[in-house]
Design an enzyme around this catalytic site. Structure first.
Site, PDB file in Angstrom:
ATOM      1  CD  GLN A 201      -7.177  -3.823   9.431  1.00 55.02           C
ATOM      2  OE1 GLN A 201      -8.343  -4.116   9.699  1.00 55.02           O
ATOM      3  NE2 GLN A 201      -6.669  -3.982   8.232  1.00 55.02           N
TER       4      GLN A 201
ATOM      5  CE  LYS B  32      -4.114  -6.167   0.400  1.00 49.55           C
ATOM      6  NZ  LYS B  32      -4.770  -4.998  -0.220  1.00 49.55           N
TER       7      LYS B  32
ATOM      8  CE  LYS C 253     -11.357  -5.503  -0.482  1.00 52.15           C
ATOM      9  NZ  LYS C 253     -10.019  -4.914  -0.705  1.00 52.15           N
ATOM     10  CG  PHE C 254     -13.048  -7.639 -10.320  1.00 51.49           C
ATOM     11  CD1 PHE C 254     -12.606  -6.356 -10.633  1.00 51.49           C
ATOM     12  CD2 PHE C 254     -12.206  -8.713 -10.612  1.00 51.49           C
ATOM     13  CE1 PHE C 254     -11.362  -6.147 -11.231  1.00 51.49           C
ATOM     14  CE2 PHE C 254     -10.965  -8.510 -11.208  1.00 51.49           C
ATOM     15  CZ  PHE C 254     -10.544  -7.231 -11.513  1.00 51.49           C
TER      16      PHE C 254
ATOM     17  CB  ILE D  27     -23.705  -7.639 -14.591  1.00 48.24           C
ATOM     18  CG1 ILE D  27     -22.841  -6.976 -15.672  1.00 48.24           C
ATOM     19  CG2 ILE D  27     -24.775  -6.664 -14.099  1.00 48.24           C
ATOM     20  CD1 ILE D  27     -23.617  -6.635 -16.946  1.00 48.24           C
ATOM     21  N   PRO D  28     -22.359 -10.515 -13.908  1.00 46.63           N
ATOM     22  CG  PRO D  28     -23.571 -12.461 -13.448  1.00 46.63           C
ATOM     23  CD  PRO D  28     -23.730 -10.972 -13.590  1.00 46.63           C
TER      24      PRO D  28
ATOM     25  CG  ASP E 260      -1.959  -1.156   1.105  1.00 47.70           C
ATOM     26  OD1 ASP E 260      -2.310  -1.542  -0.031  1.00 47.70           O
ATOM     27  OD2 ASP E 260      -2.400  -1.663   2.145  1.00 47.70           O
TER      28      ASP E 260
HETATM   29  O1  C5P Z   1      -1.759  -2.181   6.808  1.00 50.73           O
HETATM   30  P1  C5P Z   1      -2.642  -3.349   7.070  1.00 50.73           P
HETATM   31  O2  C5P Z   1      -1.900  -4.531   7.671  1.00 50.73           O
HETATM   32  O3  C5P Z   1      -3.877  -2.976   7.861  1.00 50.73           O
HETATM   33  O4  C5P Z   1      -3.085  -3.801   5.617  1.00 50.73           O
HETATM   34  C1  C5P Z   1      -4.155  -4.675   5.402  1.00 50.73           C
HETATM   35  C2  C5P Z   1      -4.473  -4.697   3.944  1.00 50.73           C
HETATM   36  O5  C5P Z   1      -5.583  -5.543   3.722  1.00 50.73           O
HETATM   37  C3  C5P Z   1      -4.857  -3.338   3.361  1.00 50.73           C
HETATM   38  O6  C5P Z   1      -4.383  -3.324   2.015  1.00 50.73           O
HETATM   39  C4  C5P Z   1      -6.364  -3.345   3.369  1.00 50.73           C
HETATM   40  O7  C5P Z   1      -6.908  -2.572   2.335  1.00 50.73           O
HETATM   41  C5  C5P Z   1      -6.650  -4.817   3.112  1.00 50.73           C
HETATM   42  N1  C5P Z   1      -7.937  -5.309   3.580  1.00 50.73           N
HETATM   43  C6  C5P Z   1      -8.400  -5.131   4.872  1.00 50.73           C
HETATM   44  N2  C5P Z   1      -9.632  -5.601   5.230  1.00 50.73           N
HETATM   45  C7  C5P Z   1     -10.406  -6.243   4.342  1.00 50.73           C
HETATM   46  C8  C5P Z   1      -9.932  -6.428   3.030  1.00 50.73           C
HETATM   47  C9  C5P Z   1      -8.687  -5.941   2.675  1.00 50.73           C
HETATM   48  O8  C5P Z   1      -7.691  -4.582   5.702  1.00 50.73           O
HETATM   49  N3  C5P Z   1     -11.560  -6.741   4.714  1.00 50.73           N
END
Ligand code: C5P
Length: 237
Positions: A194, A31, A60-61, A64-65, A9
């Site tokens: 988080q 990622k 994260k698409f 529509i299918p 990120d």
């Molecule tokens: O920096 P951190 O460890 O919080 O990064 C987590 C990564 O996972 C970020 O790229 C965030 O966008 C992603 N993510 C998340 N929660 C979700 C899906 C993806 O934190 N449910």
């Protein structure tokens, strides 16, 4: 280590490639999310793939299918190792995604990417879910979406570490569970935004297949040392 996926990120492709080089051998994959992809496009994904890295293209698409199938087809052509779609897009959409991954891979003569479904975003709580018309408790919603993903032929889901155990119980041993929200122990005390977190070893023991970790590694003074400390904790788990 295979299980550790580092979230790149960062603000530029150059910084992403630098980090990927520094973390080679410690991280099991990287990622690329919507910000970096919007800035740098598929060329960056290809450059990462060319270094031999496994890339989780986290776009994260949700559409529509037919549109999702075309997007998964394009993602497969970048060489991504894993892609994702919103499980709330429904079974026909997920079936189209799974089929597109297999057909594109066959056409291109490369392995199909793993396709995983996003269950409930970790930023959502039951209040937000209720506003969106979802009445059942959050853990039940996550397990229901995971079962739908499995029924549609997806390889797994993305879920918060708190829901790993119920998803594992609902979907079996071979189902891939990717979890962000890793904090504590070797991943550091700072939680950032988080809320529902778990330590690396604890998440692995709860049944996670892959851990996605961003800021505790990429914002550390030494990203390599931070990643190695996490790998060490995972090895001991
Ligand atoms: O920096 P951190 O460890 O919080 O990064 C987590 C990564 O996972 C970020 O790229 C965030 O966008 C992603 N993510 C998340 N929660 C979700 C899906 C993806 O934190 N449910």
């Amino acid at each position: 280590m295979d299980q550790l996926i580092v979230a790149l990120d960062v603000e530029s492709g150059e910084r992403a490639l630098e980090l990927a080089a520094e973390l080679q051998g410690a991280a099991g994959g990287f990622k690329v999310g919507s910000r970096l992809f919007t800035l740098e496009g598929p060329a960056l994904v290809r450059r990462l793939v060319d270094t031999g890295a496994r890339v989780f293209l986290d776009l994260k698409f949700h559409d529509i299918p037919n549109t999702v199938a075309q997007a998964v087809d394009a993602a497969t052509a970048t060489g991504a190792w894993m892609v994702n779609v919103h499980a709330s897009g429904g079974i026909p959409m997920m079936e189209a995604a799974a089929r597109a991954a297999l057909e594109s891979a066959q056409r291109l003569g490369r392995p199909a990417p793993l396709v995983v479904g996003v269950t409930v975003l970790t930023s959502m709580d039951e209040g937000v879910l209720r506003e969106a018309g979802v009445e059942r408790p959050l853990p039940e919603q996550v397990s229901a979406l995971a079962r739908m993903a499995k029924a549609a032929g997806l390889d797994g889901v993305v879920a918060s570490p708190r829901e790993v155990a119920p998803v594992r119980a609902a979907c079996g041993e071979r189902f891939v569970i990717v979890t962000p929200g890793i904090r504590g122990a070797s991943a550091g005390a700072e939680r950032h935004d988080q809320a529902r977190t778990m330590g690396p070893a604890e998440a692995l023991r709860a049944g996670a297949t892959y851990l996605v970790i961003g800021r505790p590694i990429i914002e550390a003074r030494s990203p390599r040392a931070a990643a190695e400390a996490i790998v060490e904790e995972l090895r001991r788990a």
